[in-house]
Design a protein around this motif. Structure first.
Motif, short mmCIF file in Angstrom:
data_model
loop_
_atom_site.label_atom_id
_atom_site.label_comp_id
_atom_site.label_asym_id
_atom_site.label_seq_id
_atom_site.Cartn_x
_atom_site.Cartn_y
_atom_site.Cartn_z
N GLY A 241 0.84 -1.20 0.00
CA GLY A 241 0.00 0.00 0.00
C GLY A 241 0.87 1.24 0.00
N ASP A 242 0.58 2.16 0.93
CA ASP A 242 1.33 3.42 1.02
C ASP A 242 2.45 3.35 2.03
OD1 ASP A 242 -0.35 4.61 -0.84
OD2 ASP A 242 -1.79 5.24 0.69
N ARG A 243 2.67 2.19 2.63
CA ARG A 243 3.67 2.08 3.70
C ARG A 243 4.91 1.33 3.23
NH1 ARG A 243 1.40 -0.88 8.55
NH2 ARG A 243 3.56 -0.59 9.24
N ARG A 244 6.07 1.78 3.70
CA ARG A 244 7.32 1.06 3.52
C ARG A 244 7.89 0.73 4.90
NH1 ARG A 244 11.35 -0.15 0.11
NH2 ARG A 244 10.52 1.05 -1.66
N VAL A 245 8.28 -0.52 5.05
CA VAL A 245 8.91 -0.99 6.28
C VAL A 245 10.34 -1.41 5.98
CG1 VAL A 245 8.92 -2.85 8.01
CG2 VAL A 245 6.78 -1.69 7.42
N ILE A 246 11.26 -0.99 6.83
CA ILE A 246 12.67 -1.38 6.76
C ILE A 246 12.98 -2.18 8.01
CG2 ILE A 246 15.03 -0.49 6.85
CD1 ILE A 246 13.93 2.00 5.33
N PHE A 247 13.72 -3.28 7.86
CA PHE A 247 14.07 -4.06 9.04
C PHE A 247 15.49 -4.60 8.88
CE2 PHE A 247 12.56 -7.23 6.09
CZ PHE A 247 13.36 -8.35 6.32
N VAL A 248 16.12 -4.84 10.03
CA VAL A 248 17.45 -5.43 10.06
C VAL A 248 17.47 -6.48 11.15
CG1 VAL A 248 19.93 -5.04 10.30
CG2 VAL A 248 18.46 -3.23 9.35
N ILE A 249 17.92 -7.69 10.81
CA ILE A 249 18.08 -8.75 11.80
C ILE A 249 19.48 -9.34 11.63
CG2 ILE A 249 15.65 -9.35 12.10
CD1 ILE A 249 16.03 -11.57 10.03
N THR A 250 20.01 -9.86 12.70
CA THR A 250 21.32 -10.50 12.62
C THR A 250 21.44 -11.56 13.71
OG1 THR A 250 23.71 -10.06 12.47
CG2 THR A 250 22.50 -8.88 14.19
N GLY A 251 22.38 -12.49 13.51
CA GLY A 251 22.65 -13.50 14.52
C GLY A 251 21.77 -14.73 14.44
N LEU A 252 21.09 -14.96 13.32
CA LEU A 252 20.31 -16.18 13.16
C LEU A 252 21.23 -17.36 12.87
CD1 LEU A 252 17.19 -15.90 13.41
CD2 LEU A 252 18.22 -13.80 12.53
N ASP A 253 20.76 -18.57 13.19
CA ASP A 253 21.60 -19.76 13.09
C ASP A 253 21.71 -20.33 11.69
OD1 ASP A 253 22.15 -19.67 15.80
OD2 ASP A 253 20.46 -20.98 16.32
N THR A 254 20.68 -20.16 10.86
CA THR A 254 20.68 -20.76 9.53
C THR A 254 20.06 -19.80 8.53
OG1 THR A 254 18.49 -21.76 9.75
CG2 THR A 254 20.38 -23.06 10.55
N ALA A 255 20.29 -20.07 7.25
CA ALA A 255 19.67 -19.28 6.19
C ALA A 255 18.15 -19.46 6.20
CB ALA A 255 20.24 -19.69 4.84
N VAL A 256 17.71 -20.66 6.54
CA VAL A 256 16.26 -20.92 6.62
C VAL A 256 15.64 -20.08 7.73
CG1 VAL A 256 14.50 -22.65 7.14
CG2 VAL A 256 16.41 -23.23 5.63
N ALA A 257 16.29 -20.04 8.89
CA ALA A 257 15.78 -19.23 10.00
C ALA A 257 15.74 -17.75 9.62
CB ALA A 257 16.66 -19.44 11.24
N ARG A 258 16.75 -17.30 8.89
CA ARG A 258 16.77 -15.90 8.44
C ARG A 258 15.58 -15.59 7.55
NH1 ARG A 258 21.98 -14.29 5.12
NH2 ARG A 258 21.16 -15.92 3.74
N ALA A 259 15.29 -16.48 6.61
CA ALA A 259 14.18 -16.27 5.70
C ALA A 259 12.85 -16.27 6.45
CB ALA A 259 14.19 -17.34 4.61
#
Length: 396
Positions: A241-259
């Motif tokens: 819609g009219d909204r944009r969200v930005i996020f940052v995460i780090t320190g996950l154990d696997t690529a699957v967990a990150r996704a």
């Protein structure tokens, strides 16, 4: 310093009537930062100011500085750059460049953004470095980061290759992501590209590693990162819609967990919050006494239309306070900032909104100076100037 409850508080409470409280989001990420760019609202901050190894997410700073150099005319997308022995020596994610290559800046940008090329990052760094070295570019990156308000970032290299002291906070990565989107709208679509088959030399290394680009959730960037020390991370952004969200995460154990965590955060940010109109530009929220002015008071108004992001199930009260130094010294110009409206909503950081003068208030003449002197005497000797004056003195 005057601090008063704003009459706008009741309006906000009415606005949110019938809504209930949103449940706080729990993330398994080591650190996280979620920001609604449309309203300027921080939705989540978990250890967000802690400097941590950013891995390849720090390539966003290299890209920012390359975009900046292009817009300033110091670099062109058509420029052809050499590959040094140092740049060609990097392993990990790569464009697989060697010292015989001469590569266009346009290809190098895609090599960094889509392929996460360590070698491409170093080629750009050496071209933009004050002394021609990657280390020199790292110092320049740190200096520029400070100017952008990224106070918890130190860069040792251009790629995020593990190095002592190379650190960024998730909040700083959020600031950087927001600046990339806002400052370079022409270049930002590069982050949504899912494939770049450079020279056809390594077909198996042509896909963008960003998992959210293919999820159908409005994602259009930005950058993954992974090292053994940092774990799996992602600086991402999505529009719905009219909204944009930005996020940052780090320190996950696997690529699957990150996704999975990235998708959870995007869905939560868009589905659990809604934008509400709070006040239109020019709404008076308080009155301030004026010192030595042709008028004894001036209205404090919201300078721009005010929207606020609220949990869709919120039922709690919303607190609003007006803060200003008073009485305000004349002369005053309409639109001059005199204070702030501070709005606090449970589970969200406070929102600070500038308040400006509603009208001009010129210096007063002889009668104004006499009135001011009388007010001083009233205060000195404990006389009461009257109920209305007493209310004005408190800013109500």
């Amino acid at each position: 310093m005057n601090t008063i409850k704003s009459g706008l508080t009741a309006g906000i409470m009415m606005l949110c009537a019938g809504l209930a409280h949103a449940q706080a989001f729990e993330t398994s990420a080591r650190a996280a930062y979620v920001y609604d760019q449309t309203t300027g609202t921080v939705l989540l901050a978990k250890d967000a100011a802690t400097p941590l190894p950013p891995a390849s997410m720090s390539k966003l700073m290299t890209i920012y500085m390359a975009f900046e150099a292009i817009t300033q005319g110091r670099l062109s997308v058509d420029d052809i750059l050499p590959v040094s022995t140092h740049a060609a020596s990097f392993g990990g994610s790569s464009m697989f460049l060697d010292t015989t290559d001469r590569v266009s800046v346009e290809d190098l940008l895609r090599g960094v953004i889509v392929l996460s090329g360590n070698d491409a990052s170093v080629v750009l760094a050496e071209a933009l470095s004050p002394d021609g070295t990657e280390a020199g570019f790292g110092r320049l990156m740190t200096e520029r980061a400070r100017q952008l308000g990224m106070v918890n970032s130190v860069f040792v290299n251009a790629s995020g290759w593990p190095a002592a002291g190379h650190r960024m906070s998730t909040e700083d990565l959020g600031i950087l992501s927001s600046r990339l989107i806002a400052d370079f709208p022409t270049f930002y679509p590069l982050f949504a590209e899912t494939e770049f088959a450079f020279d056809g030399r390594v077909p198996s290394n042509s896909q963008n590693r960003n998992p959210i680009l293919r999820m159908g959730i409005g994602a259009d960037g930005l950058k993954t990162g992974h090292t053994q020390e940092a774990g799996y991370g992602l600086a991402g952004s999505a529009v719905q819609g009219d909204r944009r969200v930005i996020f940052v995460i780090t320190g996950l154990d696997t690529a699957v967990a990150r996704a999975e965590e990235s998708e959870r955060i995007v869905n939560w940010a868009f589905r659990q919050f809604a934008e509400r109109d709070v006040a239109t530009a020019g709404t008076r929220v308080a009155t301030a006494d004026v010192w030595m002015g042709a008028e004894t008071s001036v209205g404090l108004t919201v300078a721009e239309d005010l929207q606020m992001l609220v949990p869709i199930l919120h039922q709690g009260s919303v607190n609003g306070e007006v803060v200003f130094d008073g009485p305000v010294q004349a002369p005053i110009t309409a639109g001059q900032q005199l204070g702030e409206l501070i709005i606090a909503l449970e589970d969200l950081p406070e929102k600070r909104v500038p308040l400006v003068a509603e009208t001009d208030v010129p210096l007063g003449g002889f009668s104004a100076r006499m009135r001011t002197a009388a007010m001083v005497l009233w205060g000195k000797y404990g006389f009461a100037p009257g109920a209305d004056a007493g209310a004005d003195a408190n800013g109500a």
